[in-house]
Design a protein around this motif. Structure first.
Motif, PDB file in Angstrom:
ATOM      1  N   GLN A 127     111.252  41.299  99.364  1.00  0.00           N
ATOM      2  CA  GLN A 127     111.313  39.891  99.751  1.00  0.00           C
ATOM      3  C   GLN A 127     111.666  39.739 101.232  1.00  0.00           C
ATOM      4  OE1 GLN A 127     112.615  41.370  97.106  1.00  0.00           O
ATOM      5  NE2 GLN A 127     112.821  40.023  95.319  1.00  0.00           N
ATOM      6  N   ARG A 128     112.516  40.611 101.744  1.00  0.00           N
ATOM      7  CA  ARG A 128     112.939  40.487 103.144  1.00  0.00           C
ATOM      8  C   ARG A 128     111.806  40.783 104.120  1.00  0.00           C
ATOM      9  NH1 ARG A 128     117.609  43.498 101.136  1.00  0.00           N
ATOM     10  NH2 ARG A 128     119.269  41.981 100.680  1.00  0.00           N
ATOM     11  N   CYS A 129     110.919  41.705 103.757  1.00  0.00           N
ATOM     12  CA  CYS A 129     109.878  42.073 104.721  1.00  0.00           C
ATOM     13  C   CYS A 129     108.528  41.427 104.416  1.00  0.00           C
ATOM     14  CB  CYS A 129     109.740  43.588 104.821  1.00  0.00           C
ATOM     15  SG  CYS A 129     109.271  44.442 103.312  1.00  0.00           S
ATOM     16  N   THR A 155     112.895  35.900 111.602  1.00  0.00           N
ATOM     17  CA  THR A 155     112.591  35.688 110.194  1.00  0.00           C
ATOM     18  C   THR A 155     113.360  36.645 109.326  1.00  0.00           C
ATOM     19  OG1 THR A 155     110.367  34.852 110.681  1.00  0.00           O
ATOM     20  CG2 THR A 155     110.747  35.700 108.460  1.00  0.00           C
ATOM     21  N   LEU A 156     113.354  37.928 109.726  1.00  0.00           N
ATOM     22  CA  LEU A 156     114.108  38.914 108.951  1.00  0.00           C
ATOM     23  C   LEU A 156     115.594  38.600 108.967  1.00  0.00           C
ATOM     24  CD1 LEU A 156     114.308  41.533 107.359  1.00  0.00           C
ATOM     25  CD2 LEU A 156     114.345  42.777 109.545  1.00  0.00           C
ATOM     26  N   ARG A 157     116.126  38.208 110.121  1.00  0.00           N
ATOM     27  CA  ARG A 157     117.550  37.885 110.227  1.00  0.00           C
ATOM     28  C   ARG A 157     117.903  36.743 109.264  1.00  0.00           C
ATOM     29  NH1 ARG A 157     117.743  37.382 115.273  1.00  0.00           N
ATOM     30  NH2 ARG A 157     118.864  39.298 115.852  1.00  0.00           N
ATOM     31  N   SER A 158     117.027  35.775 109.130  1.00  0.00           N
ATOM     32  CA  SER A 158     117.308  34.625 108.261  1.00  0.00           C
ATOM     33  C   SER A 158     117.305  35.005 106.783  1.00  0.00           C
ATOM     34  CB  SER A 158     116.269  33.514 108.505  1.00  0.00           C
ATOM     35  OG  SER A 158     114.996  33.878 107.979  1.00  0.00           O
ATOM     36  N   ARG A 159     116.755  36.154 106.458  1.00  0.00           N
ATOM     37  CA  ARG A 159     116.647  36.593 105.063  1.00  0.00           C
ATOM     38  C   ARG A 159     117.789  37.517 104.644  1.00  0.00           C
ATOM     39  NH1 ARG A 159     110.094  37.929 105.075  1.00  0.00           N
ATOM     40  NH2 ARG A 159     109.403  35.757 105.183  1.00  0.00           N
ATOM     41  N   HIS A 194     115.973  44.156  96.957  1.00  0.00           N
ATOM     42  CA  HIS A 194     115.406  42.925  97.523  1.00  0.00           C
ATOM     43  C   HIS A 194     114.746  43.139  98.883  1.00  0.00           C
ATOM     44  CE1 HIS A 194     117.394  40.914  94.246  1.00  0.00           C
ATOM     45  NE2 HIS A 194     118.591  41.289  94.677  1.00  0.00           N
ATOM     46  N   SER A 238     122.893  43.953 108.244  1.00  0.00           N
ATOM     47  CA  SER A 238     122.693  43.207 109.483  1.00  0.00           C
ATOM     48  C   SER A 238     123.066  44.029 110.711  1.00  0.00           C
ATOM     49  CB  SER A 238     123.504  41.911 109.459  1.00  0.00           C
ATOM     50  OG  SER A 238     124.885  42.177 109.326  1.00  0.00           O
TER      51      SER A 238
END
Length: 211
Positions: free
Chosen positions: A156-158, A206-210, A153, A193
């Motif tokens: 999707q994260r990046c 944004t990345l942290r939220s994913r 995944h 994380s």
């Protein structure tokens, strides 16, 4: 991705497996039983899982998935659980005996490198150790991860973000930027994380939220 042959990637995979084996052999009981970065698994479990990756073949994977109800998680858990009571020497012996096994289709070879690099960090970071990863391997892993949507995944994260390493000449994507060591970028987009503290930039939230 740099121009590499399948033979090159095979050599990188085997060399990285051996580096990880060298590190694991130096761990004491406390480190061997410490939680890894892979949720729910201790270092000893990660080493056992790496051995499962060594011996994987398309036919073996299909058979294991069928007997695990087509759940990759259940398949992995079964392998690890069967080795959980083994002592360190037994697990390491199995690991060492299989490091040169790589019976995957050519298109899947980069994922074997992804596996050993990411799981190497999953093991090394919680025990405050380092495992050397050559720049060529890091770049292949980063390029493979950023396109990996299934299972990992990371794609999707990046999505919609620029990833830029400050220690290696590598960048990818467009949008708000995230910068940091390439190893930490890889681990963050792979869902760890713990790597976020090494990163900075407008895209970091944004990345942290994913994750």
């Amino acid at each position: 991705m740099p121009h590499t042959t399948n033979t090159d990637i095979r050599r990188l995979v085997t060399a990285q497996r051996n580096r990880l084996g060298d590190l694991v052999e130096t761990l004491d009981d406390a480190a061997w039983n410490r939680l890894s970065l892979c949720a729910g698994w201790r270092v000893r479990d990660m080493v056992a899982h790496c051995t499962q990756s060594h011996v994987a073949t398309p036919w073996r994977l299909a058979a294991e998935l069928i007997t695990s109800g087509f759940s990759l998680t259940a398949r992995n858990q079964r392998w690890v659980a069967a080795r959980r009571q083994h002592d360190q020497s037994t697990v390491l012996t199995e690991y060492r005996a299989t490091t040169d096994r790589l019976a995957l289709p050519a298109a899947e070879l980069p994922y074997a490198l992804v596996e050993v690099v990411i799981h190497g960090y999953d093991i090394a970071w919680p025990v405050n150790r380092t495992v050397e990863v050559p720049t060529a391997s890091l770049v292949i892993v980063a390029d493979t991860c950023r396109r990996a949507g299934l299972f990992l995944h990371a794609k999707q994260r990046c999505a919609g973000l620029t990833l830029r390493a400050h220690d290696v000449a590598w960048s990818s994507g467009t949008g708000p930027e995230i910068t940091g060591p390439l190893a930490s970028i890889i681990m963050a987009i792979a869902g760890r994380s713990e790597a976020l503290g090494d990163l900075s930039g407008q895209g970091l939230d944004t990345l942290r939220s994913r994750l």
